[in-house]
Write an enzyme that holds these catalytic residues in place. Structure first.
Site, mmCIF file in Angstrom:
data_model
loop_
_atom_site.group_PDB
_atom_site.id
_atom_site.type_symbol
_atom_site.label_atom_id
_atom_site.label_comp_id
_atom_site.label_asym_id
_atom_site.label_seq_id
_atom_site.Cartn_x
_atom_site.Cartn_y
_atom_site.Cartn_z
ATOM 1 N N ALA A 128 33.915 38.653 48.590
ATOM 2 C CA ALA A 128 33.502 38.975 47.220
ATOM 3 C C ALA A 128 33.271 40.478 47.111
ATOM 4 C CB ALA A 128 32.224 38.224 46.862
ATOM 5 N N LYS A 129 33.727 41.075 46.016
ATOM 6 C CA LYS A 129 33.544 42.509 45.814
ATOM 7 C C LYS A 129 32.183 42.721 45.131
ATOM 8 C CE LYS A 129 37.096 45.198 44.826
ATOM 9 N NZ LYS A 129 37.388 45.887 46.107
ATOM 10 N N VAL A 130 31.144 42.636 45.945
ATOM 11 C CA VAL A 130 29.770 42.799 45.467
ATOM 12 C C VAL A 130 29.399 44.280 45.553
ATOM 13 C CG1 VAL A 130 27.362 42.122 45.849
ATOM 14 C CG2 VAL A 130 29.213 40.473 46.262
#
Length: 297
Positions: free
Chosen positions: A152-154
């Site tokens: 996930a591109k958090v």
């Protein structure tokens, strides 16, 4: 450099100038890094502006919001439509696009029940440039997949990328290479890695890496073109015996490596599979590539 007097962004349902947008000083995204984002590119093609793999990018944005418990209030189709309209309002065809979902005010560590969508776009060349890169192995590891959702591109995860990039740049290198918790090669600060050895390509398996959309595209092209490629774990020592290597990412596209630490890759970049794939990838994003085995480039 990211906006001009006539630039427009999409912010919470409204198209506006970037300086008119505002945010909450108690946002979890600001205090705890609990937000998700995407990096997308649009290209000027013979068919007009084409957002490359828009649906895949927005599905990954949705995945990130879901695993972080962040409300996701738009359909994929709606987000794609908004983005094309935003490009039109900015009179852009070749553009980098940055959607970001931020969270509402909540000083607890339970995800806020509010979320806000902003989409920006601007003209941006290849993130890592066109020259071959001198890369340093970082002392920082790729985050442990048992500590977070690494695919996930958090927003908060990218402190890891900032630390490794600062370390490499301050030491006189162009980029950083990160290993995973087991000492295997993972990726660079913001892109995936491939290596070539004896005419075959290798790239780290999913699990400890960001499963990049550009990486997936390169794997698809390899299959269509008949290039031998394998997803597997490999060590830093193995990478330092490779003939050549390259990074892939939406912002970086495909970029070759000159060296890793003191090791110089021996194969000429122009003679490598990475160079061929760099050309084929550009054809792909510009809608110029035939879906059949091509002649050698």
């Amino acid at each position: 450099m990211y906006y001009k007097e006539d630039s427009i962004i999409y912010h919470n349902g409204t198209y506006m100038h970037p300086e008119k947008a505002s945010g909450n000083m108690y946002s979890q995204a600001l205090h705890y890094g609990n937000g998700v984002f995407e990096g997308i590119r649009a290209y000027k093609t013979k068919f007009g502006a084409k957002i490359f793999k828009a649906e895949a990018h927005y599905k990954r944005l949705q995945y990130g919001a879901e695993v972080m418990g962040i409300p996701f209030n738009h359909s994929i189709e709606e987000l794609v439509d908004i983005t094309y309209k935003l490009l039109e309002k900015n009179n852009l065809q070749d553009a980098y696009i940055r959607p970001i979902i931020t969270t509402g005010a909540n000083m607890s560590l339970l995800t806020s029940e509010e979320s806000f969508l902003t989409i920006q776009c601007w003209e941006w060349g290849k993130y890592m440039g066109d020259k071959l890169l001198k890369v340093k192995t970082s002392r920082f590891q790729r985050p442990n997949p048992k500590s977070c959702f690494v695919e996930a591109k958090v927003t908060g995860h990218y402190t890891n990328s900032i630390l490794s990039t600062n370390e490499a740049k301050n030491a006189g290198y162009d980029e950083a290479l990160l290993l995973d918790m087991n000492g295997n090669v993972a990726e660079c600060s913001g892109a995936n890695v491939f290596m070539e050895k004896d005419g075959k390509l290798y790239t780290p398996k999913r699990g400890h890496i960001m499963a990049g959309i550009t990486r997936d595209t390169i794997l698809e092209i390899c299959k269509e073109e008949g290039f031998s490629v394998e997803e597997k774990h490999f060590t830093l020592d193995e990478l330092k015996q490779a003939d050549s290597a390259f990074f892939t990412g939406t912002a970086a596209e495909v970029v070759g490596l000159e060296s890793l630490d003191a090791y110089k890759f021996p194969l000429s970049w122009e003679a490598s599979l990475g160079y061929k794939l760099m050309k084929l990838y550009k054809q792909e994003v510009l809608c110029e590539r035939s879906k059949k085995l091509s002649e050698a480039i």
